[in-house]
Design a protein around this motif. Structure first.
Motif, mmCIF file in Angstrom:
data_model
loop_
_atom_site.group_PDB
_atom_site.id
_atom_site.type_symbol
_atom_site.label_atom_id
_atom_site.label_comp_id
_atom_site.label_asym_id
_atom_site.label_seq_id
_atom_site.Cartn_x
_atom_site.Cartn_y
_atom_site.Cartn_z
ATOM 1 N N LEU A 101 0.855 -1.182 0.000
ATOM 2 C CA LEU A 101 0.000 0.000 0.000
ATOM 3 C C LEU A 101 0.889 1.229 0.000
ATOM 4 N N GLY B 183 3.817 7.968 1.289
ATOM 5 C CA GLY B 183 5.062 7.571 0.632
ATOM 6 C C GLY B 183 6.328 8.036 1.334
ATOM 7 N N THR C 37 0.721 10.420 6.278
ATOM 8 C CA THR C 37 -0.635 10.153 6.780
ATOM 9 C C THR C 37 -0.572 9.408 8.111
ATOM 10 N N ASP D 128 5.858 9.507 16.102
ATOM 11 C CA ASP D 128 5.085 10.176 17.144
ATOM 12 C C ASP D 128 3.697 9.566 17.359
HETATM 13 C C1 LIG Z 1 12.109 13.994 6.408
HETATM 14 C C2 LIG Z 1 11.111 13.198 7.186
HETATM 15 C C3 LIG Z 1 10.872 13.535 8.504
HETATM 16 C C4 LIG Z 1 9.940 12.828 9.248
HETATM 17 N N1 LIG Z 1 9.753 13.181 10.543
HETATM 18 C C5 LIG Z 1 8.867 12.460 11.278
HETATM 19 C C6 LIG Z 1 8.628 12.795 12.635
HETATM 20 O O1 LIG Z 1 9.160 13.762 13.179
HETATM 21 N N2 LIG Z 1 7.761 12.021 13.335
HETATM 22 C C7 LIG Z 1 7.102 10.973 12.762
HETATM 23 O O2 LIG Z 1 6.355 10.308 13.429
HETATM 24 N N3 LIG Z 1 7.312 10.653 11.473
HETATM 25 C C8 LIG Z 1 8.160 11.374 10.727
HETATM 26 N N4 LIG Z 1 8.345 11.048 9.416
HETATM 27 C C9 LIG Z 1 7.608 9.920 8.861
HETATM 28 C C10 LIG Z 1 6.313 10.410 8.233
HETATM 29 O O3 LIG Z 1 5.423 10.791 9.247
HETATM 30 C C11 LIG Z 1 5.780 9.295 7.369
HETATM 31 O O4 LIG Z 1 5.072 9.902 6.390
HETATM 32 C C12 LIG Z 1 4.942 8.233 8.067
HETATM 33 O O5 LIG Z 1 5.668 7.559 9.020
HETATM 34 C C13 LIG Z 1 4.447 7.206 7.108
HETATM 35 O O6 LIG Z 1 3.292 7.686 6.533
HETATM 36 P P1 LIG Z 1 3.084 7.729 5.003
HETATM 37 O O7 LIG Z 1 1.694 8.184 4.801
HETATM 38 O O8 LIG Z 1 4.132 8.494 4.356
HETATM 39 O O9 LIG Z 1 3.202 6.172 4.629
HETATM 40 P P2 LIG Z 1 3.896 5.407 3.453
HETATM 41 O O10 LIG Z 1 5.329 5.700 3.398
HETATM 42 O O11 LIG Z 1 3.131 5.570 2.206
HETATM 43 O O12 LIG Z 1 3.681 3.943 3.977
HETATM 44 C C14 LIG Z 1 4.370 3.444 5.095
HETATM 45 C C15 LIG Z 1 4.013 1.983 5.314
HETATM 46 O O13 LIG Z 1 2.686 1.847 5.755
HETATM 47 C C16 LIG Z 1 1.911 1.045 4.875
HETATM 48 N N5 LIG Z 1 0.585 1.650 4.836
HETATM 49 C C17 LIG Z 1 0.287 2.909 4.444
HETATM 50 N N6 LIG Z 1 -1.004 3.146 4.610
HETATM 51 C C18 LIG Z 1 -1.556 2.021 5.112
HETATM 52 C C19 LIG Z 1 -2.882 1.645 5.511
HETATM 53 N N7 LIG Z 1 -3.894 2.511 5.412
HETATM 54 N N8 LIG Z 1 -3.088 0.412 5.995
HETATM 55 C C20 LIG Z 1 -2.065 -0.465 6.104
HETATM 56 N N9 LIG Z 1 -0.802 -0.170 5.758
HETATM 57 C C21 LIG Z 1 -0.551 1.061 5.268
HETATM 58 C C22 LIG Z 1 2.675 1.089 3.573
HETATM 59 O O14 LIG Z 1 2.418 -0.045 2.801
HETATM 60 C C23 LIG Z 1 4.091 1.158 4.053
HETATM 61 O O15 LIG Z 1 4.557 -0.106 4.385
HETATM 62 C C24 LIG Z 1 9.252 11.739 8.654
HETATM 63 C C25 LIG Z 1 9.514 11.400 7.330
HETATM 64 C C26 LIG Z 1 10.406 12.118 6.584
HETATM 65 C C27 LIG Z 1 10.637 11.743 5.167
#
Ligand SMILES: Cc1cc2nc3c(=O)[nH]c(=O)nc-3n(C[C@H](O)[C@H](O)[C@H](O)COP(=O)(O)OP(=O)(O)OC[C@H]3O[C@@H](n4cnc5c(N)ncnc54)[C@H](O)[C@@H]3O)c2cc1C
Lengths: 787, 266
Positions: free
Chosen positions: B27, B31, B108, B121
């Protein structure tokens, strides 16, 4: 002062294209038929290469060729070199082992390139790179410079005993030992100057294009000194004769030293382009940059300061082990020697100094010059020693400095440098006023009421810029001369092109150099353009590093402008039918003394080219002059930085509350740009002091290999800086300039650590002073009480 | 990045079907965790099932005494949600502390929770509020959902649809940012909802997010920083790396818990 002349805060001309995304960086240059190079890199820090099998990779889609170190040797492509000879104390020359652009038999650090895939795209190249089978025999690694010389340590290069490149020294040991024996007080410190990853915003890149029709090679690369790159790649690597190799360093997004050097990738791209007869491009990604850009600092030092009962410094001695990594990078040998020990006198009158430096190989990325290059390391040693001595002797740290400042110039230090001018009391006083040092005790008490520890730290630094003259650096082992060149071309319409051997990669030369021309010729700044970074256009040049572009590069322009004026006066004399000696030039106008006859600069330029008023026998047509300028001495920027911090005792986190910088950079062309350089330098120095550190684990893996683990400072980590200036002109160049590019990074680490140690009451804190480190130090202080 | 097929379903059902047909498919939400590992060639999914067009899984809603947040709701939209800021600002502050604006506008809540990064977090907020993770198959209590670093109760092909947070009268999050990544070096979420008191910690544990029963017990007498004065948690079981020692992390848990309690009571 005109609105665009010397001293005016002119907005940077180059910023329009940078801010609107129209800069032309190496990766933006594309050539028809371009291929991409993808390097196969060693995952091991130290290993024998038993075999490399490229057959499967070669058969993959989109792969044009896969090349190895063995082929590089067959084609007689030479090794990369270090261009600065250092002699050990026993008189023997430094021991430099071979640095092939592709490792053929052994890898010596993680990221060492062992093969290259030339493919139609990066993605296809990466697929193929994974299919290259390298059989390694993994060897134990050594990464800590303090352990590299130990018996039983892994031997990195078979021809280099004890991993020791040189054992160098400077100064009179006898005198120093005698002074220490007679001293009333001795301060001792163990210092680690932490290893840093430069992280320029634009990663390194190279695009090589071989023209089979002319047998010419062109290289676009991210270089701070394209002519030096061409010279080394031609004369030492033997890629092509100098006149058959053109090097273009277009817009370059930051360097901080890391783009001075000649790297394996540009050599391989050139070689590969000739082999596959197509252009070959490589652009580093951030992960590769962490592994392969030359790192900075990495010193382990024991230093001692001897003082008399009144706090007069009698002598200083230091023993440093400098980590040069797996291979000797282009100027690596000079950094911990002539750019370091020569600055150990600081701003102080120190009768004798002795410094020993051992340079060692380790299984880590090469280490070379990084913003400040040797001078931050020296300043940290001196300014920590002085601060700690003051505390130990219960003398006010500012006062102890004052008691020892050099006040009469010229001043010959015991470590080569002859300081030509400065006023260290003036910058200290101004900084103390600006920082309201008087009000500090109250601020400290107020902070204590909120559970915070306040500290104040000084750094009264000196540095040497514009490294020159050639004769002097030659006598110290430099393989090149360190002058600069300029060509001023006045066009028939009166606009001007300046071709400079300096190279801009963030410094704003297109603005400051044009300000100089605008002021001198009295023409609008819009009518001046600065051309740099292309060996086919610019006569020759030594490039930009060591804060030398102002003091040396602009001085060359001054000299060329002098010649322009002389020639233009001759033209004006013919135009106005007057004697050459009667022609005066001011504010862009030529006048005949004592008459109302005048000619505008543009008219004179036109007349120089149409040449209707004189014969070729009387005067050559045209208006173009060149100068190669070699200064008489280094320049010596100096100043005082004061850092005020507050520590959250619960978390150990340090917050910078106030930063005052008072610098003496001599003549300032553009105060806004200078202030920007100071800001950036401070940020880099504070980064080193509080958060940055490159760590390798015992197996030689880079633990801090990405931005997730390597902590770079961000804007929100800083308060607004208070920047002030004092001015004493440098007597060693016509403009009186000293250089400002590195001062912030040189001064600031000591100021931060002096402030933190002032706040917490122990000297036992190393860089980077992370929250965890400060908290641990505080715990240790409390431990006896708790027990 | 390796090649993959790209799918954009519009319903959760379709998404589930695509996952069933592509056993090593993944999924894609924001990203921001998945794409970096794909770019580094550390993950090689054959298919990407992008959730961005799926209807009905975004938005923040107050449903009785719970706040329901759709899995695809971006961090910025949760942080800025007027209804959440009204009923439980302590939860809104959690996504507000994530990364930088680019990350907050892409990342997300569903992706963050599914990923269960030990320094993320949201897991602290879920555990610290006793949230329920609602998937296309079932409801999972936060206490059962997080099972260690990058490990959750999610089964193959299971999709998070929304997360339901009970509204706590007192709730607050305190985060000590990792100096490099901006993630939580240590983060502590505290809440009080009637007799239910929770203290959840992210960043510190070698095994991901965890609760602190000793603190929770002490807070039953009075939900105030004073109640846990002098209490510590052992360093064993804390994460050790170049950024922080286990002792320091354990110490920060106490400091941040007290600060979070003060915030919750403010
Ligand atoms: C520069 C940077 C700084 C960040 N700083 C922080 C921070 O301070 N604190 C923090 O908590 N995070 C931080 N993050 C992480 C950020 O919050 C991510 O976006 C989050 O952890 C993952 O969410 P995403 O929507 O991007 O998921 P994705 O990267 O799209 O997916 C992550 C994983 O979850 C799975 N997945 C996605 N949606 C679902 C669903 N609905 N059901 C089941 N599985 C699913 C995907 O298949 C994948 O394996 C940071 C990221 C970056 C790049």
């Amino acid at each position: 002062m005109s609105a665009t002349g010397i001293g005016a805060p002119v907005r940077r001309k180059e910023d329009f294209r940078f801010i609107t995304g129209q800069g032309q960086y190496t990766d933006d240059v594309t050539r028809p038929g371009e291929t991409r190079a993808v390097f196969v890199r060693s995952p091991h820090a130290h290993a024998k290469i038993k075999s490399i099998d490229v057959a499967a990779a070669k058969a993959m889609p989109g792969v044009i060729d896969v090349l190895t170190g063995a082929q590089l040797a067959t084609d007689k492509i030479g090794n990369l070199i270090c261009g600065w000879m250092i002699h050990s104390k026993d008189g023997t020359p430094m021991k430099m082992s071979a640095h092939p652009a592709l490792a053929a038999t052994k890898v010596n650090c993680v990221g060492d390139a062992v093969a290259v895939v030339i493919a139609e795209s990066v993605a296809l190249g990466k697929d193929a790179a994974e299919a290259v089978v390298v059989d390694y025999e993994v060897l134990p690694a050594v990464v800590d410079p303090a352990k590299a010389q130990a018996s039983g340590a892994p031997q990195i290069h078979a021809d280099i005993a004890d991993n020791t490149i040189y054992q160098w020294h400077l100064g009179e040991k006898k005198d120093v030992d005698a002074a220490f024996a007679a001293a009333k007080h001795v301060t001792k410190l163990d210092i680690i100057n932490n290893r840093l990853v430069p992280n320029a915003m634009e990663p390194r890149a190279a695009l090589a294009d071989y023209d089979a029709g002319t047998d010419n090679l062109t290289l676009w690369n991210t270089s701070q000194n394209p002519h030096v790159a061409r010279l080394v790649i031609s004369a030492f690597v033997g890629m092509a004769p100098e006149h058959k190799l053109r090097v273009i360093a277009p817009d370059v997004g930051g360097g901080f030293g890391s783009k001075i050097f000649i790297y394996p990738e540009e050599v391989v791209c050139l070689w590969a382009s000739r082999k596959v007869k197509r252009p070959v491009k490589w652009t580093s990604d951030r992960s590769e940059a962490f592994l392969t850009d030359a790192h900075g600092r990495d010193h382990v030092t024991h230093a001692e300061l001897a003082l008399d009962a009144n706090g007069k410094i009698l002598a200083l001695r230091a023993k440093t082990i400098a980590n040069l990594g797996a291979y000797m990078s282009t100027f690596s040998s000079s950094v911990p020697t002539y750019l370091y020990a020569t600055l150990l006198s600081g701003q102080y009158n120190i009768p004798s100094i002795y410094c020993e430096v051992d340079a060692v190989y380790t299984n880590t990325a090469p280490v070379d010059a990084y913003r400040g290059a040797g001078r931050p390391e020296a300043t940290f040693v001196v300014e920590r020693l002085v601060e700690v001595a003051a505390r130990e002797m219960q003398i006010d740290p500012a006062d102890l400095r004052r008691r020892n400042f050099i006040t009469a110039f010229p001043h010959q230090t015991p470590v080569i440098m002859a300081y030509d001018g400065g006023d260290y009391n003036a910058s200290l006083k101004k900084a103390m006023d600006m920082a309201d040092v008087k009000g500090f005790p109250k601020r400290k008490r107020d902070a204590a009421r909120n559970g915070k520890l306040r500290g104040l730290g000084y750094s009264t630094y000196i540095e040497a810029c514009g490294i020159a003259p050639s004769q002097a650096v030659g006598s110290l082992g430099a393989g090149v001369g360190l002058w600069e060149s300029a060509e001023v071309r006045v066009n028939p319409t009166g606009s001007v092109e300046v071709l400079t051997g300096s190279h801009a990669h963030g410094q704003g030369h297109e603005t400051t150099f044009a300000q100089l021309v605008s002021e001198r010729l009295g023409i609008p700044i819009e009518n001046v353009s600065i051309v740099h970074g292309d060996t086919d256009k610019v006569q020759f040049g030594m490039g930009t590093y060591g804060s030398r572009s102002g003091a040396v590069g602009m001085s060359a322009i001054v000299k060329a402008l002098d010649k322009i004026e002389i020639k233009a006066k001759k033209v004006a004399a013919f135009m106005m039918e007057a004697a050459e000696g009667d022609i005066e030039f001011k504010d862009g106008k030529f006048t005949v003394a004592g008459t109302d006859k005048s000619a505008a600069f543009g008219d004179v330029a036109l007349n120089a080219y149409i040449a209707h008023k004189f014969t070729g026998a009387e005067l050559e047509p045209g208006l173009k002059e060149t100068s190669f300028y070699d200064p008489t001495n280094f320049t010596f920027p100096a100043g005082c930085h004061i850092c005020e911090i507050e520590i959250d005792t619960e978390t150990g986190k340090t917050e910078i509350i106030n930063w005052t910088a008072v610098d003496d950079f001599g003549t300032i062309i553009n105060p806004m740009i200078v202030e920007g350089q100071v800001h950036g330098g401070i940020a880099q120095g504070v980064g080193q002091a509080l958060m940055e550190g490159a760590y390798y684990d015992a197996a030689g893996q880079l633990v801090t290999g990405s931005m997730m683990d390597y902590s770079m400072p961000r804007a929100h980590d800083f308060p607004s800086f208070h920047v002030g200036m004092t001015e004493t002109k440098s007597p060693s160049n016509p403009l009186g300039m000293k250089g400002c590019g590195e001062a912030g990074a040189i001064a600031s680490p000591a100021a931060v650590i002096n402030a933190i140690t002032d706040a917490i009451g122990t000297e036992a804190i190393a860089m980077p002073a992370t929250a965890n480190a400060v908290w641990t130090a505080l715990q240790k202080l409390q431990a006896p009480k708790a027990a | 990045m390796y090649n993959f097929t790209f799918h954009r379903p519009t319903t959760v059902r379709q998404a589930a079907g695509l996952l069933a047909r592509n056993p090593d498919g993944k999924l894609l939400a924001g990203g921001h965790s998945l794409l970096p590992v794909m770019k580094q060639r550390l993950a090689q999914p054959s298919a990407i099932v992008d959730l961005s067009l799926v209807e009905g899984i975004t938005g923040v809603e107050l449903k009785g005494r719970s706040v329901s947040i759709g899995a695809m709701t971006r961090h910025a939209d949760v942080a800025n949600s007027p209804v959440l800021k009204e009923v439980m600002p302590g939860l809104a502050a959690v996504p507000g502390s994530i990364g930088d604006p680019q990350v907050r506008n892409r990342g997300t809540i569903g992706g963050s929770i599914a990923n269960n990064d030990p320094n993320a977090d949201y897991p602290a907020a879920c555990l610290g509020l006793g949230a329920t993770i609602i998937t296309n198959k079932r409801r999972i209590a936060a206490d059962d959902f997080f099972q260690g670093m990058f490990t959750t109760a999610l089964e193959e092909g299971e999709i998070i649809v929304r997360i339901s947070f009970p509204v706590a009268k007192k709730a607050a999050y305190e985060k000590f940012k990792h100096p490099a990544s901006g993630f939580a070096l240590v983060g502590v979420f505290v809440s009080k909802r009637g007799p239910d008191i929770r203290v959840a910690v992210t960043g510190a544990g070698a095994n991901g997010v965890f609760r602190v029963p000793t603190f929770e017990e002490a807070l039953k007498k009075r939900f105030a920083a004073k109640s846990i004065e002098g209490l510590t948690i052992p360093a064993s079981g804390m994460n050790a790396d170049i950024h922080a020692s286990p002792e320091y992390r354990a110490h920060l848990v106490g400091v941040l818990a007290k600060r979070a309690l003060n915030k919750a009571n403010a």
